[in-house]
Design a protein around this motif. Structure first.
Motif, mmCIF file in Angstrom:
data_model
loop_
_atom_site.group_PDB
_atom_site.id
_atom_site.type_symbol
_atom_site.label_atom_id
_atom_site.label_comp_id
_atom_site.label_asym_id
_atom_site.label_seq_id
_atom_site.Cartn_x
_atom_site.Cartn_y
_atom_site.Cartn_z
ATOM 1 N N UNK A 24 0.844 -1.187 0.000
ATOM 2 C CA UNK A 24 0.000 0.000 0.000
ATOM 3 C C UNK A 24 0.885 1.245 0.000
ATOM 4 N N UNK A 25 0.425 2.270 -0.691
ATOM 5 C CA UNK A 25 1.081 3.572 -0.648
ATOM 6 C C UNK A 25 0.279 4.496 0.251
ATOM 7 N N UNK A 26 0.977 5.219 1.125
ATOM 8 C CA UNK A 26 0.355 6.279 1.914
ATOM 9 C C UNK A 26 0.746 7.596 1.282
ATOM 10 N N UNK A 27 -0.249 8.480 1.078
ATOM 11 C CA UNK A 27 0.045 9.760 0.449
ATOM 12 C C UNK A 27 -0.978 10.810 0.873
ATOM 13 N N UNK A 28 -0.681 12.055 0.526
ATOM 14 C CA UNK A 28 -1.501 13.202 0.907
ATOM 15 C C UNK A 28 -1.893 13.950 -0.362
ATOM 16 N N UNK A 29 -3.076 14.551 -0.345
ATOM 17 C CA UNK A 29 -3.522 15.281 -1.533
ATOM 18 C C UNK A 29 -4.072 16.657 -1.165
ATOM 19 N N UNK A 30 -3.918 17.574 -2.120
ATOM 20 C CA UNK A 30 -4.474 18.924 -2.064
ATOM 21 C C UNK A 30 -5.233 19.186 -3.359
ATOM 22 N N UNK A 31 -6.038 20.224 -3.345
ATOM 23 C CA UNK A 31 -6.734 20.660 -4.552
ATOM 24 C C UNK A 31 -6.114 21.973 -5.022
ATOM 25 N N UNK A 32 -5.758 22.039 -6.289
ATOM 26 C CA UNK A 32 -5.110 23.220 -6.850
ATOM 27 C C UNK A 32 -6.130 24.336 -7.089
ATOM 28 N N UNK A 33 -5.621 25.481 -7.457
ATOM 29 C CA UNK A 33 -6.493 26.633 -7.720
ATOM 30 C C UNK A 33 -7.477 26.356 -8.845
ATOM 31 N N UNK A 35 -0.327 14.112 -10.062
ATOM 32 C CA UNK A 35 -1.740 14.191 -9.717
ATOM 33 C C UNK A 35 -2.162 12.848 -9.132
ATOM 34 N N UNK A 36 -3.238 12.873 -8.363
ATOM 35 C CA UNK A 36 -3.767 11.619 -7.838
ATOM 36 C C UNK A 36 -4.226 10.719 -8.982
ATOM 37 N N UNK A 37 -4.764 11.312 -10.020
ATOM 38 C CA UNK A 37 -5.200 10.510 -11.166
ATOM 39 C C UNK A 37 -4.024 9.747 -11.778
ATOM 40 N N UNK A 38 -2.877 10.391 -11.874
ATOM 41 C CA UNK A 38 -1.688 9.723 -12.418
ATOM 42 C C UNK A 38 -1.286 8.531 -11.558
ATOM 43 N N UNK A 39 -1.348 8.699 -10.244
ATOM 44 C CA UNK A 39 -0.973 7.609 -9.336
ATOM 45 C C UNK A 39 -1.956 6.452 -9.456
ATOM 46 N N UNK A 40 -3.243 6.764 -9.460
ATOM 47 C CA UNK A 40 -4.253 5.713 -9.579
ATOM 48 C C UNK A 40 -4.068 4.911 -10.871
ATOM 49 N N UNK A 41 -3.758 5.589 -11.957
ATOM 50 C CA UNK A 41 -3.610 4.903 -13.242
ATOM 51 C C UNK A 41 -2.284 4.156 -13.348
ATOM 52 N N UNK A 42 -1.253 4.650 -12.679
ATOM 53 C CA UNK A 42 0.057 3.980 -12.738
ATOM 54 C C UNK A 42 0.052 2.661 -11.977
ATOM 55 N N UNK A 43 -0.770 2.582 -10.928
ATOM 56 C CA UNK A 43 -0.810 1.382 -10.078
ATOM 57 C C UNK A 43 -2.261 0.922 -9.924
ATOM 58 N N UNK A 44 -2.839 0.390 -10.987
ATOM 59 C CA UNK A 44 -4.287 0.150 -11.002
ATOM 60 C C UNK A 44 -4.777 -0.932 -10.056
ATOM 61 N N UNK A 45 -3.868 -1.765 -9.533
ATOM 62 C CA UNK A 45 -4.289 -2.830 -8.625
ATOM 63 C C UNK A 45 -3.901 -2.555 -7.175
ATOM 64 N N UNK A 46 -3.279 -1.421 -6.919
ATOM 65 C CA UNK A 46 -2.708 -1.157 -5.597
ATOM 66 C C UNK A 46 -3.679 -0.370 -4.721
ATOM 67 N N UNK A 47 -3.702 -0.699 -3.442
ATOM 68 C CA UNK A 47 -4.480 0.070 -2.485
ATOM 69 C C UNK A 47 -3.696 1.298 -2.036
ATOM 70 N N UNK A 48 -4.444 2.372 -1.750
ATOM 71 C CA UNK A 48 -3.847 3.619 -1.306
ATOM 72 C C UNK A 48 -4.490 4.066 0.003
ATOM 73 N N UNK A 49 -3.689 4.662 0.868
ATOM 74 C CA UNK A 49 -4.179 5.337 2.065
ATOM 75 C C UNK A 49 -3.965 6.826 1.829
ATOM 76 N N UNK A 50 -5.052 7.592 1.734
ATOM 77 C CA UNK A 50 -4.972 8.969 1.251
ATOM 78 C C UNK A 50 -5.548 9.933 2.277
ATOM 79 N N UNK A 51 -4.753 10.945 2.634
ATOM 80 C CA UNK A 51 -5.237 12.016 3.506
ATOM 81 C C UNK A 51 -5.543 13.256 2.674
ATOM 82 N N UNK A 52 -6.748 13.773 2.826
ATOM 83 C CA UNK A 52 -7.158 14.995 2.138
ATOM 84 C C UNK A 52 -6.814 16.200 2.999
ATOM 85 N N UNK A 53 -6.067 17.130 2.426
ATOM 86 C CA UNK A 53 -5.658 18.345 3.124
ATOM 87 C C UNK A 53 -6.066 19.545 2.270
#
Length: 272
Positions: free
Chosen positions: A45-54, A112-130
């Protein structure tokens, strides 16, 4: 007890979880770190953090500002995706306390989160929204739905208000406890008191220590399991602590050193 979220079905302890992709080995929250964790250390599993751009894109980064990890300056939220993509996301990484910066100028970019999701299509992610910005949970949720990724993301926030909005928007997804709800649960369990019932949250992403007090042990893990809760511990880089947690059967270990965790996990599975 509520049904187990699809995210957790079929999982068995202990999960190898790369914190920000393995922040001690490569620039955190970048594709370079994520690929290394997956390809070299076979992370679960990958742990990562995300933000929303302008301009409303979901990007992978921990800090609200750009200075620590990139060659940019100022608030991340004030930038568009195209502006952020021009920055060097390997600029701040140093494996030796500032003597060298091996990823500078190597084309490392904020993903982008979309890039990560598509690069590892079978992998689970733990994602914190900030951070705490009402409406960002809607942008995040729509992206997961568009990518068909809701069931492979455990999501949440340190901040209770954000975590609660995520639950309201994606009630059947896997959610980790936000700070205040987590503290109430841990204090009750550690004190032998009946814990507050909160079926909205299933996963405890929690520190191993509070000051000098080790919060997680075999008894604590049994108490959580009896209540249908899964425990991931962060951020564990000490090999002896890794070994102990593996022996205790913790749900997952989040580490900046996925190399060391892989070695400890492999050691335990060797015959003899």
């Amino acid at each position: 007890m509520n049904a187990l979220p699809a995210f957790l079905r079929g999982l068995r302890p202990t999960l190898h979880i790369s914190h920000r992709g393995g922040a001690s080995l490569a620039p955190e929250n970048t594709m370079e770190a994520f690929r290394q964790a997956v390809e070299r250390f076979h992370t679960d599993m990958l742990e990562l953090d995300v933000h929303v751009t302008r301009d409303g894109e979901v990007i992978v980064a921990h800090d609200d500002t750009l200075e620590r990890c990139t060659d940019g300056f100022g608030p991340l939220a004030g930038q568009t995706l195209s502006e952020l993509k021009k920055l060097d996301a390997g600029y701040g990484f140093t494996p030796d306390e500032g003597r060298t910066f091996p990823f500078r100028g190597q084309g490392v970019r904020i993903p982008t989160l979309r890039e990560v999701l598509r690069a590892f299509p079978a992998l689970r992610l733990n994602v914190e929204l900030k951070p705490d910005v009402p409406g960002h949970e809607e942008v995040f949720a729509r992206l997961l739905e568009d990518e068909g990724a809701v069931e492979r993301v455990c999501m949440g926030s340190e901040q209770d208000a954000v975590g609660e909005r995520l639950v309201a928007r994606l009630p059947h997804a896997c959610h980790f406890y936000p700070r205040d709800a987590l503290a109430a649960l841990v204090i009750a369990l550690r004190g032998g008191e009946p814990p507050p019932e909160d079926p909205r949250f299933t996963v405890l992403d929690m520190p191993l220590y509070f000051g000098e007090v080790r919060l997680v042990d075999a008894d604590f893990l049994r108490d959580c399991a009896a209540r249908g809760k899964w425990v991931n511990v962060w951020t564990v880089d000490d090999p002896d602590e890794m070994r102990r947690l593996l022996e205790e059967g913790v749900g997952g270990i989040m580490t900046d050193r996925p190399d060391l965790l892989r070695q400890r996990m492999d050691d335990l599975t060797k015959p003899g």
